[in-house]
Design a protein around this motif. Sequence first.
Motif, PDB file in Angstrom:
ATOM      1  N   GLU A  86     -82.487  -5.845 109.575  1.00  0.00           N
ATOM      2  CA  GLU A  86     -83.286  -5.416 110.419  1.00  0.00           C
ATOM      3  C   GLU A  86     -84.276  -6.325 111.149  1.00  0.00           C
ATOM      4  N   GLN A  87     -84.633  -7.474 110.382  1.00  0.00           N
ATOM      5  CA  GLN A  87     -85.403  -8.635 111.113  1.00  0.00           C
ATOM      6  C   GLN A  87     -84.676  -9.267 112.055  1.00  0.00           C
ATOM      7  N   PHE A  88     -83.333  -9.343 111.838  1.00  0.00           N
ATOM      8  CA  PHE A  88     -82.485 -10.037 113.034  1.00  0.00           C
ATOM      9  C   PHE A  88     -82.455  -9.168 114.167  1.00  0.00           C
ATOM     10  N   VAL A  89     -82.177  -7.811 113.978  1.00  0.00           N
ATOM     11  CA  VAL A  89     -82.200  -7.069 115.122  1.00  0.00           C
ATOM     12  C   VAL A  89     -83.365  -6.860 115.762  1.00  0.00           C
ATOM     13  N   ILE A  90     -84.580  -6.922 115.310  1.00  0.00           N
ATOM     14  CA  ILE A  90     -85.724  -6.583 115.962  1.00  0.00           C
ATOM     15  C   ILE A  90     -85.847  -8.014 116.747  1.00  0.00           C
ATOM     16  N   GLN A  91     -85.834  -9.045 116.204  1.00  0.00           N
ATOM     17  CA  GLN A  91     -86.034 -10.526 116.702  1.00  0.00           C
ATOM     18  C   GLN A  91     -85.025 -10.983 117.746  1.00  0.00           C
ATOM     19  N   TYR A  92     -83.799 -10.662 117.618  1.00  0.00           N
ATOM     20  CA  TYR A  92     -82.614 -11.176 118.284  1.00  0.00           C
ATOM     21  C   TYR A  92     -81.751 -10.327 119.172  1.00  0.00           C
ATOM     22  N   ALA A  93     -81.702  -9.152 118.620  1.00  0.00           N
ATOM     23  CA  ALA A  93     -80.767  -7.895 119.280  1.00  0.00           C
ATOM     24  C   ALA A  93     -80.820  -8.138 121.034  1.00  0.00           C
ATOM     25  N   SER A  94     -82.001  -7.750 121.438  1.00  0.00           N
ATOM     26  CA  SER A  94     -82.086  -7.769 122.756  1.00  0.00           C
ATOM     27  C   SER A  94     -81.560  -9.033 123.668  1.00  0.00           C
ATOM     28  N   CYS A 101     -71.478  -7.571 124.658  1.00  0.00           N
ATOM     29  CA  CYS A 101     -70.981  -7.448 123.673  1.00  0.00           C
ATOM     30  C   CYS A 101     -71.888  -7.659 122.188  1.00  0.00           C
ATOM     31  N   THR A 102     -73.083  -6.803 122.268  1.00  0.00           N
ATOM     32  CA  THR A 102     -74.097  -7.089 121.378  1.00  0.00           C
ATOM     33  C   THR A 102     -73.506  -6.781 120.061  1.00  0.00           C
ATOM     34  N   GLU A 103     -72.973  -5.704 120.013  1.00  0.00           N
ATOM     35  CA  GLU A 103     -72.487  -5.248 118.485  1.00  0.00           C
ATOM     36  C   GLU A 103     -71.681  -6.578 117.704  1.00  0.00           C
ATOM     37  N   VAL A 104     -70.674  -7.221 118.493  1.00  0.00           N
ATOM     38  CA  VAL A 104     -70.064  -8.447 118.201  1.00  0.00           C
ATOM     39  C   VAL A 104     -70.922  -9.447 117.618  1.00  0.00           C
ATOM     40  N   PHE A 105     -71.940  -9.824 118.294  1.00  0.00           N
ATOM     41  CA  PHE A 105     -72.909 -10.918 117.789  1.00  0.00           C
ATOM     42  C   PHE A 105     -73.699 -10.247 116.277  1.00  0.00           C
ATOM     43  N   LEU A 106     -73.956  -9.349 116.323  1.00  0.00           N
ATOM     44  CA  LEU A 106     -74.815  -8.617 115.282  1.00  0.00           C
ATOM     45  C   LEU A 106     -73.807  -8.730 114.030  1.00  0.00           C
ATOM     46  N   GLU A 107     -72.552  -8.520 114.263  1.00  0.00           N
ATOM     47  CA  GLU A 107     -71.362  -8.588 113.114  1.00  0.00           C
ATOM     48  C   GLU A 107     -71.480 -10.182 112.785  1.00  0.00           C
ATOM     49  N   VAL A 108     -71.536 -11.114 113.619  1.00  0.00           N
ATOM     50  CA  VAL A 108     -71.432 -12.569 113.306  1.00  0.00           C
ATOM     51  C   VAL A 108     -72.671 -12.526 112.341  1.00  0.00           C
ATOM     52  N   PHE A 109     -73.777 -12.014 112.753  1.00  0.00           N
ATOM     53  CA  PHE A 109     -75.040 -12.199 111.626  1.00  0.00           C
ATOM     54  C   PHE A 109     -74.711 -11.830 110.086  1.00  0.00           C
ATOM     55  N   ASP A 110     -73.872 -10.631 110.029  1.00  0.00           N
ATOM     56  CA  ASP A 110     -73.416 -10.224 108.823  1.00  0.00           C
ATOM     57  C   ASP A 110     -72.500 -11.122 108.254  1.00  0.00           C
ATOM     58  N   VAL A 111     -71.731 -11.808 108.939  1.00  0.00           N
ATOM     59  CA  VAL A 111     -70.546 -12.710 108.379  1.00  0.00           C
ATOM     60  C   VAL A 111     -71.457 -13.876 107.792  1.00  0.00           C
ATOM     61  N   LEU A 112     -72.436 -14.376 108.394  1.00  0.00           N
ATOM     62  CA  LEU A 112     -73.196 -15.545 107.952  1.00  0.00           C
ATOM     63  C   LEU A 112     -73.828 -15.218 106.559  1.00  0.00           C
ATOM     64  N   GLN A 113     -74.192 -13.953 106.371  1.00  0.00           N
ATOM     65  CA  GLN A 113     -74.855 -13.556 104.958  1.00  0.00           C
ATOM     66  C   GLN A 113     -73.826 -13.899 103.991  1.00  0.00           C
ATOM     67  N   PHE A 114     -72.558 -13.688 104.165  1.00  0.00           N
ATOM     68  CA  PHE A 114     -71.564 -13.605 102.999  1.00  0.00           C
ATOM     69  C   PHE A 114     -70.643 -14.952 102.871  1.00  0.00           C
ATOM     70  N   THR A 115     -70.674 -15.827 104.105  1.00  0.00           N
ATOM     71  CA  THR A 115     -69.997 -17.179 104.227  1.00  0.00           C
ATOM     72  C   THR A 115     -68.724 -16.964 103.609  1.00  0.00           C
ATOM     73  N   GLU A 116     -67.698 -15.986 103.852  1.00  0.00           N
ATOM     74  CA  GLU A 116     -66.377 -15.921 103.466  1.00  0.00           C
ATOM     75  C   GLU A 116     -65.735 -16.512 104.633  1.00  0.00           C
ATOM     76  N   ALA A 117     -64.713 -17.539 104.234  1.00  0.00           N
ATOM     77  CA  ALA A 117     -64.290 -18.773 105.082  1.00  0.00           C
ATOM     78  C   ALA A 117     -63.629 -17.930 106.239  1.00  0.00           C
ATOM     79  N   THR A 118     -62.596 -17.004 105.994  1.00  0.00           N
ATOM     80  CA  THR A 118     -61.718 -16.341 106.831  1.00  0.00           C
ATOM     81  C   THR A 118     -62.449 -15.635 107.764  1.00  0.00           C
ATOM     82  N   GLY A 119     -63.669 -14.858 107.277  1.00  0.00           N
ATOM     83  CA  GLY A 119     -64.676 -14.267 108.064  1.00  0.00           C
ATOM     84  C   GLY A 119     -65.452 -15.029 109.105  1.00  0.00           C
TER      85      GLY A 119
END
Length: 667
Positions: A86-94, A101-119
């Motif tokens: 929620e904080q990321f979306v508020i501060q950076y989404a715009s 491709c806003t959704e793609v970049f929001l998905e990248v944030f999700d990936v960073l939280q779990f740091t699974e290598a293939t992801g």
Amino acid sequence: MALSGSVTTCLSQPVHYVICKLGFEKKETYDINNILSGNSEVCWQAVTEHVCYLESDQSVDYIKSIRSLGPVCESVNLHFKSLTKEQFVIQYASWFHWTNCTEVFLEVFDVLQFTEATGVALALMKLTSCLERALGDVHLLKGNNCPFLLRDLLASEQLADVFGQAVMNVLRVFIGSPYGLNLRNVLWHGFASPQEIPVKYCAMLLFLTAGLGQLLQTYLLQTKSVLVHRPYVIFISLEELDVFPLNNETLSIAEELVKLSSFVLKTMLPFWIAAFTAFKQSRYADSVILLLPQLEVGLRLLFTTTNKCPNRLITAESSALYTTFDEMLAKHLDNEEINQLPVVLEEPAMASDFLWDFLNHQEGPRIRDRLSHGEINLETFPREVANQIVGFAITLLCRFSDEDMFSLKEHMVIKPLMSCTSCYQSRFHPISRLKKQVLECMKSIHLWPELPTVPEEQVQMIKGLEENDEANTLTLMISEMISQLQQYMPQTCCSSGDPVHSVLSERLLMELCDMHICTLYSPRPVLEVVAVLRKISTQCHQVSQQVTASAGLRYTQWVNKTLRSRQRHNYLRMLNSIKFLSPVLRLMLLLITLELVNVHSVCKKNPFDYQQYLKFLKSVLQYTENLVTYTSPEKNKWDETMELTNKALIKIRKISDRKLMLMHLAT
């Protein structure tokens, strides 16, 4: 192929050092507040200070820059990890809206939280693809043509004018330069395994993209410009892409094969598993993005093994070329020796034709180019396309599996997949496209008898309309020419009856088009001839469409009695012309197809004869172009079409009598 088990990395030692170690040498902690203001705006000056330059020519010193930016990237990564979604979306989404491709970049944030290598690797490939497309849109604010290569785009004056040269230099440290981290290329070309891409570089590119959005907003406000996004490429005629039957059971077997196939480098296995998982989850773009680099690295392994150049398996230095699909699909190596890769593939023509079709041919889907350059909407990527890439990948897993995998390879759902490989013919090579054009044109002409026409008794009532025997003369000439051509046709299509009606049929063209014509590595003369034949076919189709449209319109006007006297006479002349235009167009299609079937014979001609033959084809093209003009609604010169056609048929018959056409060379 035992080599696959011994390969631990596809990164050369210097490239491995740059990507995996250089950015970790400085151990200091960097304060995120130095480059990020309180309202989440990127302080670009603080970022650009970390880019170092060579004293000699003031070009970027990539080694020092990567080392200096290492702690900054780690700080950005930790900053993103500290934020909730929620904080990321508020501060950076715009700030990602400029990418479309806003959704793609929001998905990248999700990936960073779990740091699974293939992801992380997948996220970086998608991020760089979308970023490149967006930067291209920005480039078009100031220039007409967008560079095809990312490195040229990032080095362009247009982007430097918008964002500043110092900002572009920061980007080039991470992507687009073979001297920097070059993250896009090492991933999209299959050189990096999941564990070899530091997550902090993915975080930094996400951060930089937001910062670019902030700079762009300022630029657009100052210049009162509007950023226009180019439309995405949309795949049409998806049925043409349907090759391989695929279901969940096939995928389950593939997941077993991938663990044992010598086509798969063990370090890359997570990519394969993730690709099959993505397909089953209906994430078709993700599946293909993950698979394409693995097809490339698997084929590169084959290529380097069979051509005895194992050093080409790893990433080349910045001064040398990568071994990519383009080189692996070429007929010759760079030393002019024959490329042995097609020989080692069980169905060499099929595998190469499929790869050329889906990756290289200009009229094909060009999936890798379009995905990697951001030309396709990832959210609506069609299953039909993914189905074929996954299916082809499975055939390669089977082809290069050990004999003790016999039970899996002979499984009832795998055998149909493998059988598709033996009968595949190119669908997007110019030769294949010409076949399609010819048949579509013939279908159009085939509908002419159904066109509405004026009853004969009404025609007789029109005064001043003389019987025109020239149409009958032309039809007779066409019949004679067809009789001479019968010796070059399949015996099943020959007839002793009226040649125009019994020979010039859709069935004949279908049978001729079903004949196999080699498309792989077509010589230049073959491609030049096919190009002219395609233009002739296009003009013939245009004539057919114009006749169909004019006949329908004029008949309606005739029935409604809205035609003036001159228009009525012109309409009846058109109906008279149709009597010979139908057989003459069908004759043109027959000549095109007979020349196509024998097109490789053009290589037997000496340079002078070849040029004379091309000159003849271009004269036929000129005739069909004139025919398009005369039959257009604006011209309506129906009597002139007869004179034009008479001259063209005399010229064609003269060339045929001298046996200068390709069909004559082949016998």
